[in-house]
Design an enzyme around this catalytic site. Structure first.
Site, mmCIF file in Angstrom:
data_model
loop_
_atom_site.group_PDB
_atom_site.id
_atom_site.type_symbol
_atom_site.label_atom_id
_atom_site.label_comp_id
_atom_site.label_asym_id
_atom_site.label_seq_id
_atom_site.Cartn_x
_atom_site.Cartn_y
_atom_site.Cartn_z
ATOM 1 N N GLN A 5 48.570 36.242 54.862
ATOM 2 C CA GLN A 5 47.487 36.807 54.059
ATOM 3 C C GLN A 5 46.773 35.749 53.237
ATOM 4 O OE1 GLN A 5 47.256 38.172 50.178
ATOM 5 N NE2 GLN A 5 47.733 40.273 50.774
ATOM 6 N N GLN B 11 43.218 40.789 42.310
ATOM 7 C CA GLN B 11 42.574 39.870 41.372
ATOM 8 C C GLN B 11 41.059 40.098 41.347
ATOM 9 O OE1 GLN B 11 43.628 35.803 42.095
ATOM 10 N NE2 GLN B 11 42.220 34.987 40.565
ATOM 11 N N HIS C 282 42.198 33.016 50.786
ATOM 12 C CA HIS C 282 42.187 33.599 52.130
ATOM 13 C C HIS C 282 41.448 32.695 53.123
ATOM 14 C CE1 HIS C 282 43.951 37.063 50.283
ATOM 15 N NE2 HIS C 282 42.930 37.170 49.455
ATOM 16 N N SER D 280 44.633 42.356 48.768
ATOM 17 C CA SER D 280 45.123 41.009 48.470
ATOM 18 C C SER D 280 46.360 41.091 47.578
ATOM 19 C CB SER D 280 44.005 40.177 47.838
ATOM 20 O OG SER D 280 44.375 38.824 47.715
ATOM 21 N N LEU D 281 46.290 40.631 46.334
ATOM 22 C CA LEU D 281 47.408 40.735 45.405
ATOM 23 C C LEU D 281 47.958 42.154 45.345
ATOM 24 C CD1 LEU D 281 49.128 39.952 42.848
ATOM 25 C CD2 LEU D 281 47.138 40.696 41.539
#
Length: 319
Positions: free
Chosen positions: A253, A13, A204, A95-96
């Protein structure tokens, strides 16, 4: 003849933009749009072609859009033979992007991943809407100094944590608006400057605990491959090859820091990857990689035209 290994990186993202799907519309990979739409309940074609930039910043929509482009880039790279030029030793996603990395590594099916991304994005959006959270990038300070600054802020009653360790001198903080503001005020004392990040919440960090619980429930209904190609996880920067590891790693995560810098060092160190190829929108991860490991070539496939440029570079990995 020795083929030197490469690693594939998938952005997350923040890389979304209006019209981001247009370069991929005439490729065979565009067929993936239907699968993601069906599994997510969203009109992905609308997101990728016509949704305006302001709406596309909405967490759940941004994540679906980026995930789809990540997967189309990987699909086209496979179709064009780019990934047959040298062995892919490992995968990682920011991340994503970790969901795309898991699909590419054979740990998770596309349909299951799309459904999880939809649940994750909506849960994160709702968690963010229930709290006054934000994020900011501290530029110019080493990680220990940033960790100490955040610890001091918490000791003073503020809620702020390290959320992303992206590259040398680039650490993201996450927490309450007043907590991030307090960190910004103290940043000059460690030789740093805080730049606000236009996101919808304190990702996060413990602010995402409710989202982590919802994702855990969704993960319980998904089957991962027993064994798969190595994927370097965000939360521990270690390579994992066992599908059973991922439900816990993916849940953690959401509330733990993304250790991206350390993960890239794992790719180029223990895993001996000599080239890093970013697949998806933008060129953010390749830029970070050049700062983390300047001696390793980092390339980006952010559209079909880039496939032709990256292919010859990967071929040079032949020794």
């Amino acid at each position: 003849m020795t083929l030197e290994p490469i690693a594939l990186l998938f952005p997350g993202q923040g890389t979304q933009k209006q019209g981001m799907g247009a370069p991929w519309r005439d490729t065979e990979a565009w067929s993936l749009v239907g699968t993601v739409s069906e599994q997510s309940g969203e009109d992905i074609e609308e997101l990728l072609l016509r949704t305006d930039g302001a709406l596309l910043r909405r967490t759940d929509l941004a994540q679906l859009a980026v995930f789809t482009v990540d997967m189309m880039a990987h699909d086209e790279a496979l179709r064009h033979g780019l990934l047959s030029e040298a062995p892919v030793a490992a995968y990682a996603g920011h991340s994503l992007g970790e969901f795309a990395a898991l699909v590419a590594a054979g740990a998770l099916g596309l349909a299951d991943a799309a459904g999880l991304v939809a649940v994750r994005g909506r849960a994160m959006r709702e968690a963010a809407e229930s709290s006054n959270g934000t994020m900011g990038v501290l530029v110019g300070a080493p990680l220990p100094a940033v960790e100490a600054l955040a610890a001091d802020a918490r000791a003073a009653g503020h809620r702020v944590w390290v959320a992303n360790v992206n590259a040398p001198g680039q650490v993201v903080l996450s927490g309450s608006a007043d907590g991030v503001a307090a960190a910004a005020a103290e940043a000059p004392g460690i030789g740093a400057k805080l730049i606000s990040v236009p996101v919808g919440g304190a990702f996060h960090s413990p602010f995402m605990a409710s989202a982590a619980s919802r994702l855990r429930a969704a993960l319980s209904g998904v089957e991962f491959a027993a064994q798969h190609s190595p994927v370097v996880a965000n939360v521990d920067a270690r390579p994992h090859v066992c599908g059973a590891d991922w439900p816990d790693l993916m849940e953690r995560q959401l509330i733990a820091p993304v250790l991206w810098e350390e993960g890239v060092r794992t790719l180029v160190g223990p895993l001996a990857c000599t080239r890093l190829i970013e697949l998806g929108p933008g060129r953010t991860l390749a830029g970070m990689a050049r700062r983390i490991a300047p001696a390793v070539e980092a390339l980006s496939v952010d559209g079909p035209l880039a496939l032709g440029a990256v292919g010859p570079a990967v071929s040079r990995a032949r020794g």
